[in-house]
Write a protein that holds these residues in place. Sequence first.
Motif, PDB file in Angstrom:
ATOM      1  N   ALA A 179      -7.965   0.969   0.802  1.00 30.01           N
ATOM      2  CA  ALA A 179      -7.233   1.994   1.815  1.00 30.01           C
ATOM      3  C   ALA A 179      -7.867   3.283   1.522  1.00 30.01           C
ATOM      4  O   ALA A 179      -7.474   4.156   2.484  1.00 30.01           O
TER       5      ALA A 179
ATOM      6  N   HIS B  14      -6.068  -1.367  -2.125  1.00 34.31           N
ATOM      7  CA  HIS B  14      -5.519   0.092  -2.331  1.00 34.31           C
ATOM      8  C   HIS B  14      -6.826   0.501  -2.284  1.00 34.31           C
ATOM      9  O   HIS B  14      -6.954   1.881  -1.628  1.00 34.31           O
TER      10      HIS B  14
ATOM     11  N   LEU C 135       0.861  -1.099   0.024  1.00 27.45           N
ATOM     12  CA  LEU C 135       0.053  -0.047   0.054  1.00 27.45           C
ATOM     13  C   LEU C 135       0.721   1.393   0.177  1.00 27.45           C
ATOM     14  O   LEU C 135       0.302   2.264   0.483  1.00 27.45           O
TER      15      LEU C 135
ATOM     16  N   ALA D 120      -7.646  -0.490   5.668  1.00 28.59           N
ATOM     17  CA  ALA D 120      -7.971  -1.144   4.464  1.00 28.59           C
ATOM     18  C   ALA D 120      -8.460  -2.390   4.738  1.00 28.59           C
ATOM     19  O   ALA D 120      -9.678  -2.646   4.163  1.00 28.59           O
TER      20      ALA D 120
END
Length: 706
Positions: free
Chosen positions: A285, A282, A224, A249
């Motif tokens: 997140a 991602h 990340l 996340a």
Amino acid sequence: MRPFDTFVVVDWSAKKEPSPKRPSPDAIWVGVARLGSEDVACDYHRTRHEAMQSLIALVSDERGAGRRVLLGFDFPFGYPRGFARIVTGGDDPLAIWAALAERIKDHPNNANNRFDVAEDLNRLCPGIGPFWGCPPGRATPDLPARGTLRRDHGLPERRGVEQSLPTTQPCWKLFTTGSVGSQALLGLPRLQILRQRFGDEVAVAPFQSHDRPIVLAEVWPSLLRVAIADLRQPHEILDRAQVRVLAGAMSRLPPETLNAMLRAGDKEEGTILGVSDAEALHAAAMGGPARLSPPPLSSDCFALPRGVDWTPVDETLALLRERLSPVTGVTRCAVIEAAGRVLAQDVIALRSNPPLPNTAVDGYGFAGGKGEGVHRMPLTAGRAAAGDRPGAVAPGRAVRILTGAALPEGVDTVVLQEDVTLQGDQIAFRGPIKPGANTRAAGEDVAKGAVALKRGTRVGPAEAALLAAVGVREVALHAALRVAVISTGAELVEAAAAAGPGQIFDANRPMLLEIVRRLGHVPVDMGIVPDDRVVLSARLDRAAVEADLILTSGGASAGDEDHVSALLKQAGAMTLWRIAVKPGRPLALGFWSGVPVFGLPGNPVAAMTCALIFARPAMARLAGEPWPEPQGFDVPAGFTKTKKPGRSEFLRARINAGRVEVFPSEGSGRVSGLSWADGLVELPHGAADISPGTPVRYIPFGSFGL
Ligand code: AMP
Ligand code: MG
């Protein structure tokens, strides 16, 4: 299988002594996120012993409360294929955990025998290796200091998952950067203790089926790194940001996606949670489903405190400010799409501006300041212009340098060319010149890692320049707020259509649509509705689908033909806010199918004033912007007025020869006065006795964003 409730991420450490008292990098950091909550608790631990005690207590509490827990640790859970067989005689990776637990001694103060254990394990393998790396003086033929001294141990250097991630460190490396090998040697025995402590309640992914209340998984925060760079708070320790962002996340991943991640991967070597779907990780997140569609406003958010009769303007605004929150979704977009939109997250500078120290003027650069008197310096050949990366300048020499050029090594001060006489390859100038004169320091505008723009900022031309200057290519943006505008009244006809006697043209809709547009939202024209509840109800239904907010005008009071307030009342969530304001009559605030409705008065002057004073800040809030306060100015009055206490008044006004004059008629139907005016004079709640020259608060329409 029910979803996890609690998500723990541990940034492990192989330190041989306790970490400093003060939270610092390279220690043990633990992030704890909970399903449905945006907050991630972050803890710092000085030793592995202390961290594990705290984790065991946490897991016990969670289990006591019947919650499912997913724990991620940032070291390899398995070794390259073949190692398990050498050490344990079989291919079960968890048998290595048990074997390591028997061998590793790790004291409460972090002192440990990992190099001895690695050396023993190397002896079980043919040749030299696979483990390598140790402090100077600890190396032996069985535990070499360098990886290149190994040979013929026959094991792969990396696991399958690491081959696809070139920046991972191999698990054989025990010393210096990464030292992933040491982390695993000291981590796996601790996980083995967790397994023993919680027995059948624990599963280890992906080796075991994860349908248990406690699941352990290997994580790697660098998956990340882009999101972490984006979301890291100013001065936040990187390790903390890593556990915070990763735990958050994980908590926002859709359960099916997370389950698929926990199932994926090699059953002997193990895997890193999320490599199978890095994009989903991602996205989670950066906001995840929880933030992609923000929680709806509470349906009682327009309720007034009991016993309130006429609410003063300030109180009305304070209530709206407190109760409204952003309702628009969030997406990540390229910076070029950001113009006019609202940032949903703080933007972190990815590069300093300026990136290097440079010169602010055309002139000659050299090292250090110069005292009083005349100075002569030999020139270095060549010159430094913007975009160059010139070589070093020797001490005692000067170099020709042009505005914007990076300072060559050996240059920190520049003298203006106008102050210099050039004599062949020498310059002469008069001091004093301060050290650093005429230069700009790297990052003096914005430093890399600093917050360049706060969330809630609407991206205008200046912000577009700043985003570009600090190297940002992608930002999280709120979707534009869609605002439906409906005019109500049996007497209304479309502007420019044929009007019968007794009919009037709809003036409010064109006005409100344009206000919405100028404030940066998306106007949705929903036309005119006669005074008929069936038609109005159908129109509100459509507006609730097409917009995030509905503005109506007309029919908002409590009379026979006031159908907006009647319908909202029927729908159950409406308050008639009797606001102590002129012009204004009541403002009907309510919900239709979960969408907030602002019922503005029908009189155009009142509709525009209420739109600017009440609807404008409400729209900003709903769109993700901070609550705007219009900038007013104290200007001497050019008029006379005696105002009674008990309500605020807004007068159509404009500046004339340094004084503010007001429209001669206060009649609320006088549309021409709106255009005559350039702004409003606000007279506060109390009494006022105004004569020419008395300072009054003038708010130009520009201050309302028009
Ligand atoms: P109401 O709030 O519906 O009682 O309307 C108050 C006054 O405003 C009445 O004189 C209406 O005719 C007038 N009015 C209402 N809506 C509009 C509009 N869209 N354009 C111009 N005048 C309006
Ligand atoms: Mg009406």
